[in-house]
Every structure is written in structure tokens, then in C-alpha cells.
Design a protein around this motif. Structure first.
Motif, PDB file in Angstrom:
ATOM      1  N   TYR A 122       0.824  -1.213   0.000  1.00  0.00           N
ATOM      2  CA  TYR A 122       0.000   0.000   0.000  1.00  0.00           C
ATOM      3  C   TYR A 122       0.856   1.260   0.000  1.00  0.00           C
ATOM      4  CZ  TYR A 122       0.029   0.299   5.232  1.00  0.00           C
ATOM      5  OH  TYR A 122       0.367   0.390   6.559  1.00  0.00           O
ATOM      6  N   GLY A 123       2.091   1.166   0.462  1.00  0.00           N
ATOM      7  CA  GLY A 123       2.995   2.316   0.376  1.00  0.00           C
ATOM      8  C   GLY A 123       3.351   2.645  -1.065  1.00  0.00           C
ATOM      9  N   THR A 124       3.468   1.625  -1.888  1.00  0.00           N
ATOM     10  CA  THR A 124       3.775   1.846  -3.301  1.00  0.00           C
ATOM     11  C   THR A 124       2.580   2.443  -4.025  1.00  0.00           C
ATOM     12  OG1 THR A 124       5.407   0.079  -3.223  1.00  0.00           O
ATOM     13  CG2 THR A 124       4.654   0.765  -5.405  1.00  0.00           C
ATOM     14  N   SER A 125       1.361   2.067  -3.616  1.00  0.00           N
ATOM     15  CA  SER A 125       0.182   2.709  -4.224  1.00  0.00           C
ATOM     16  C   SER A 125       0.138   4.182  -3.832  1.00  0.00           C
ATOM     17  CB  SER A 125      -1.114   1.986  -3.846  1.00  0.00           C
ATOM     18  OG  SER A 125      -1.480   2.227  -2.511  1.00  0.00           O
ATOM     19  N   ASP A 126       0.614   4.518  -2.635  1.00  0.00           N
ATOM     20  CA  ASP A 126       0.696   5.917  -2.214  1.00  0.00           C
ATOM     21  C   ASP A 126       1.754   6.663  -3.033  1.00  0.00           C
ATOM     22  OD1 ASP A 126       0.069   8.162  -0.571  1.00  0.00           O
ATOM     23  OD2 ASP A 126       1.753   7.685   0.744  1.00  0.00           O
ATOM     24  N   GLU A 127       2.899   6.006  -3.265  1.00  0.00           N
ATOM     25  CA  GLU A 127       3.937   6.601  -4.112  1.00  0.00           C
ATOM     26  C   GLU A 127       3.392   6.860  -5.511  1.00  0.00           C
ATOM     27  OE1 GLU A 127       8.186   5.357  -6.190  1.00  0.00           O
ATOM     28  OE2 GLU A 127       7.414   4.126  -4.551  1.00  0.00           O
ATOM     29  N   LEU A 128       2.640   5.899  -6.035  1.00  0.00           N
ATOM     30  CA  LEU A 128       2.037   6.072  -7.351  1.00  0.00           C
ATOM     31  C   LEU A 128       1.096   7.265  -7.360  1.00  0.00           C
ATOM     32  CD1 LEU A 128       1.410   5.270 -10.240  1.00  0.00           C
ATOM     33  CD2 LEU A 128      -0.139   3.504  -9.332  1.00  0.00           C
ATOM     34  N   ASN A 129       0.329   7.423  -6.306  1.00  0.00           N
ATOM     35  CA  ASN A 129      -0.598   8.549  -6.219  1.00  0.00           C
ATOM     36  C   ASN A 129       0.165   9.873  -6.289  1.00  0.00           C
ATOM     37  OD1 ASN A 129      -2.913  10.080  -5.810  1.00  0.00           O
ATOM     38  ND2 ASN A 129      -3.667   8.744  -4.198  1.00  0.00           N
ATOM     39  N   ALA A 130       1.308   9.936  -5.621  1.00  0.00           N
ATOM     40  CA  ALA A 130       2.126  11.158  -5.682  1.00  0.00           C
ATOM     41  C   ALA A 130       2.636  11.399  -7.101  1.00  0.00           C
ATOM     42  CB  ALA A 130       3.288  11.051  -4.697  1.00  0.00           C
ATOM     43  N   GLN A 131       3.037  10.330  -7.791  1.00  0.00           N
ATOM     44  CA  GLN A 131       3.500  10.471  -9.175  1.00  0.00           C
ATOM     45  C   GLN A 131       2.357  10.955 -10.079  1.00  0.00           C
ATOM     46  OE1 GLN A 131       6.445  10.453 -10.295  1.00  0.00           O
ATOM     47  NE2 GLN A 131       7.668   9.289  -8.855  1.00  0.00           N
ATOM     48  N   VAL A 132       1.157  10.465  -9.838  1.00  0.00           N
ATOM     49  CA  VAL A 132       0.003  10.931 -10.614  1.00  0.00           C
ATOM     50  C   VAL A 132      -0.209  12.421 -10.366  1.00  0.00           C
ATOM     51  CG1 VAL A 132      -2.489  10.698 -10.991  1.00  0.00           C
ATOM     52  CG2 VAL A 132      -1.072   8.652 -10.706  1.00  0.00           C
ATOM     53  N   GLY A 133      -0.011  12.857  -9.130  1.00  0.00           N
ATOM     54  CA  GLY A 133      -0.133  14.285  -8.818  1.00  0.00           C
ATOM     55  C   GLY A 133       0.849  15.122  -9.610  1.00  0.00           C
ATOM     56  N   VAL A 134       2.068  14.622  -9.786  1.00  0.00           N
ATOM     57  CA  VAL A 134       3.065  15.335 -10.593  1.00  0.00           C
ATOM     58  C   VAL A 134       2.616  15.360 -12.059  1.00  0.00           C
ATOM     59  CG1 VAL A 134       5.451  15.309 -11.433  1.00  0.00           C
ATOM     60  CG2 VAL A 134       4.966  14.825  -9.023  1.00  0.00           C
ATOM     61  N   ALA A 135       2.128  14.231 -12.559  1.00  0.00           N
ATOM     62  CA  ALA A 135       1.655  14.187 -13.949  1.00  0.00           C
ATOM     63  C   ALA A 135       0.518  15.186 -14.163  1.00  0.00           C
ATOM     64  CB  ALA A 135       1.199  12.770 -14.305  1.00  0.00           C
ATOM     65  N   ARG A 136      -0.351  15.309 -13.172  1.00  0.00           N
ATOM     66  CA  ARG A 136      -1.493  16.224 -13.308  1.00  0.00           C
ATOM     67  C   ARG A 136      -1.071  17.677 -13.485  1.00  0.00           C
ATOM     68  NH1 ARG A 136      -5.970  16.090  -9.178  1.00  0.00           N
ATOM     69  NH2 ARG A 136      -6.900  17.375 -10.803  1.00  0.00           N
ATOM     70  N   LEU A 137       0.139  18.032 -13.066  1.00  0.00           N
ATOM     71  CA  LEU A 137       0.624  19.394 -13.262  1.00  0.00           C
ATOM     72  C   LEU A 137       0.712  19.743 -14.744  1.00  0.00           C
ATOM     73  CD1 LEU A 137       3.482  19.487 -10.593  1.00  0.00           C
ATOM     74  CD2 LEU A 137       1.201  20.514 -10.416  1.00  0.00           C
ATOM     75  N   HIS A 138       0.767  18.714 -15.591  1.00  0.00           N
ATOM     76  CA  HIS A 138       0.904  18.907 -17.035  1.00  0.00           C
ATOM     77  C   HIS A 138      -0.366  18.537 -17.794  1.00  0.00           C
ATOM     78  CE1 HIS A 138       5.227  19.593 -16.618  1.00  0.00           C
ATOM     79  NE2 HIS A 138       5.160  18.679 -15.682  1.00  0.00           N
ATOM     80  N   ALA A 139      -1.390  18.079 -17.084  1.00  0.00           N
ATOM     81  CA  ALA A 139      -2.613  17.586 -17.731  1.00  0.00           C
ATOM     82  C   ALA A 139      -3.709  18.642 -17.672  1.00  0.00           C
ATOM     83  CB  ALA A 139      -3.088  16.312 -17.039  1.00  0.00           C
ATOM     84  N   ILE A 175      -8.378   8.571 -10.828  1.00  0.00           N
ATOM     85  CA  ILE A 175      -7.381   7.554 -10.492  1.00  0.00           C
ATOM     86  C   ILE A 175      -6.759   7.839  -9.134  1.00  0.00           C
ATOM     87  CG2 ILE A 175      -5.076   6.714 -11.141  1.00  0.00           C
ATOM     88  CD1 ILE A 175      -6.123   6.855 -14.095  1.00  0.00           C
ATOM     89  N   GLN A 176      -6.469   9.106  -8.838  1.00  0.00           N
ATOM     90  CA  GLN A 176      -5.914   9.431  -7.529  1.00  0.00           C
ATOM     91  C   GLN A 176      -6.873   9.009  -6.418  1.00  0.00           C
ATOM     92  OE1 GLN A 176      -4.586  13.685  -8.117  1.00  0.00           O
ATOM     93  NE2 GLN A 176      -2.775  12.835  -7.123  1.00  0.00           N
ATOM     94  N   ASP A 218      -9.143   6.655  -6.643  1.00  0.00           N
ATOM     95  CA  ASP A 218      -9.107   5.185  -6.638  1.00  0.00           C
ATOM     96  C   ASP A 218      -7.881   4.663  -5.901  1.00  0.00           C
ATOM     97  OD1 ASP A 218     -11.436   5.015  -8.146  1.00  0.00           O
ATOM     98  OD2 ASP A 218     -10.415   4.412 -10.003  1.00  0.00           O
ATOM     99  N   LEU A 219      -6.746   5.326  -6.057  1.00  0.00           N
ATOM    100  CA  LEU A 219      -5.527   4.863  -5.400  1.00  0.00           C
ATOM    101  C   LEU A 219      -5.627   4.982  -3.884  1.00  0.00           C
ATOM    102  CD1 LEU A 219      -2.847   6.108  -7.929  1.00  0.00           C
ATOM    103  CD2 LEU A 219      -3.422   3.720  -7.378  1.00  0.00           C
ATOM    104  N   PHE A 220      -6.365   5.969  -3.387  1.00  0.00           N
ATOM    105  CA  PHE A 220      -6.615   6.017  -1.941  1.00  0.00           C
ATOM    106  C   PHE A 220      -7.518   4.863  -1.540  1.00  0.00           C
ATOM    107  CE2 PHE A 220      -4.385   9.834  -1.003  1.00  0.00           C
ATOM    108  CZ  PHE A 220      -4.280   9.866   0.378  1.00  0.00           C
ATOM    109  N   ASP A 221      -8.532   4.554  -2.380  1.00  0.00           N
ATOM    110  CA  ASP A 221      -9.373   3.379  -2.126  1.00  0.00           C
ATOM    111  C   ASP A 221      -8.512   2.123  -2.087  1.00  0.00           C
ATOM    112  OD1 ASP A 221     -11.543   5.132  -2.316  1.00  0.00           O
ATOM    113  OD2 ASP A 221     -12.356   4.244  -4.145  1.00  0.00           O
ATOM    114  N   LEU A 222      -7.583   2.010  -3.031  1.00  0.00           N
ATOM    115  CA  LEU A 222      -6.705   0.852  -3.107  1.00  0.00           C
ATOM    116  C   LEU A 222      -5.857   0.724  -1.844  1.00  0.00           C
ATOM    117  CD1 LEU A 222      -5.511  -1.499  -4.817  1.00  0.00           C
ATOM    118  CD2 LEU A 222      -3.827   0.165  -5.632  1.00  0.00           C
ATOM    119  N   GLY A 223      -5.290   1.833  -1.402  1.00  0.00           N
ATOM    120  CA  GLY A 223      -4.495   1.809  -0.174  1.00  0.00           C
ATOM    121  C   GLY A 223      -5.331   1.382   1.029  1.00  0.00           C
ATOM    122  N   ALA A 224      -6.567   1.882   1.095  1.00  0.00           N
ATOM    123  CA  ALA A 224      -7.465   1.489   2.189  1.00  0.00           C
ATOM    124  C   ALA A 224      -7.762  -0.003   2.118  1.00  0.00           C
ATOM    125  CB  ALA A 224      -8.759   2.304   2.116  1.00  0.00           C
ATOM    126  N   ASP A 225      -7.946  -0.523   0.917  1.00  0.00           N
ATOM    127  CA  ASP A 225      -8.203  -1.945   0.719  1.00  0.00           C
ATOM    128  C   ASP A 225      -6.993  -2.769   1.168  1.00  0.00           C
ATOM    129  OD1 ASP A 225      -8.594  -4.566  -0.362  1.00  0.00           O
ATOM    130  OD2 ASP A 225      -9.753  -3.768  -2.035  1.00  0.00           O
TER     131      ASP A 225
END
Length: 190
Positions: free
Chosen positions: A35-52, A63-64, A66-73
């Protein structure tokens, strides 16, 4: 409802953390890595969103969430107790996987078939989406490894598998539907 009024607790100072069911485990436990890696992924998505922008940004925001849902799961290992819990844990569901598939199909409809592998790049957003893809693949590998020894929601693993595909197709989509893709040329620098 989540209420965080104190950020540090000192309860992890000796190298342990609490899962969603309050069981304490080592911070290097595979479930925590997962679940820590899903959190890392969420942070990377946040960086990508700066350009989207537009539809891609809206999809990344979904997706962000959903990734919190995934971490909770992933942080709640006691799946057998779900029905008995006063507060049933949040679990990933197939509808989230289905949504990713529909979005992949919509983006892929305008893309020419690939004749080579794609190198990360072309546009900044595409490159960041490739970073997200690789972190999603790592998150999936960890979740699959965890599932080999502990119970894991199969929808969570399916979501991660589809999510890396989503990032790949989205990276091509934002590269002017593949026109700006950087293609691998095997042996080009020999």
C-alpha cells in the motif's frame, strides 16, 4: 470520516506501524510495501497532473481517488471479517476496473497500431505517465507477491494490472495520439 488533528504520533518510532485493523506490523512488511507503493504512485500521478488538462486531468483525478481506495483496501487484511465489521473496510470493486477498460478503449481507438516499443518521452505529460506506468507495475508485483501468502482482494490486483495499461495508452494519447511517440530502434547505437 477521517479526522487528522495531530500528524505525528510517535507510535512508529520503533519501526512498526498499524494496519487498518489496528494490528501492528513491521514497516518493512510486504503489506505495508504494497500500500505504500500505491501511495507513491498517487504522488507520481499528482506530478503528472501538473501537465494535464481537460478529460485527461479529470481521469487522473479519478485515479488518484481510486488509489486512496486501493491503499485502504490493501491496509485491511481481514477480508473474512468484512461482513461482520461495524465499519466495513473499503474494497476495490470491478466497476473501477471496468471504467479503466472503457477509458483505455476510448483512448486507444484513435491510436495507430504500434510497430515498435515506445520509449518514455515525446511530451512532458507522456514521460510522467510512463513513470506512473512503471510504479503501477511495481505496485502490482508487490500486491501479487502479497497475495501469494496473504489474502488480497482480487479486484485490487486487476485494478493495478489495468491501471498500468491505462497509463501506457494515455501516454500515447497525450503524445498527439502517438504522433510524438519516441520509438525504440533495436541496436541503433551499436
Amino acid at each position: 470520516m477521517v479526522v487528522l488533528n495531530k500528524i505525528y504520533t510517535r507510535t512508529g518510532d520503533k519501526g512498526q506501524t498499524a494496519l487498518g485493523n489496528n494490528v501492528r506490523v513491521d514497516k518493512y512488511a510486504l503489506r505495508v510495501e504494497s500500500y505504500g507503493t500505491s501511495d507513491e504512485l498517487n504522488a507520481q500521478v499528482g506530478v503528472a497532473r501538473l501537465h494535464a488538462e481537460g478529460d485527461v486531468d479529470a481521469a487522473l483525478m479519478r485515479i488518484q481517488n481510486d488509489l486512496f481506495d486501493l491503499g485502504a483496501d490493501l491496509c485491511r487484511p481481514d477480508m473474512a471479517l468484512d461482513a461482520q465489521s461495524e465499519y466495513p473496510p473499503l474494497r476495490m470493486v470491478d466497476a473501477q476496473v471496468d471504467r479503466l477498460e472503457a477509458e483505455i478503449d476510448a483512448m486507444n481507438a484513435d491510436l495507430a497500431p504500434l510497430r515498435s516499443f515506445v520509449l518514455p518521452g515525446g511530451t512532458a505529460l507522456s514521460a510522467y505517465l510512463h513513470v506512473c506506468r512503471t510504479v503501477a507495475r511495481r505496485a502490482e508485483r508487490l500486491a501479487v507477491e502479497l497475495a501469494a501468502s496473504e489474502e488480497v482482494n482480487p479486484a485490487a490486483i486487476r485494478y493495478l494490472n489495468r491501471l498500468s495499461d491505462w497509463f501506457f495508452v494515455a501516454a500515447r494519447h497525450v503524445n498527439d495520439n502517438g504522433e510524438k511517440d519516441v520509438l525504440w530502434v533495436p541496436g541503433a547505437n551499436r
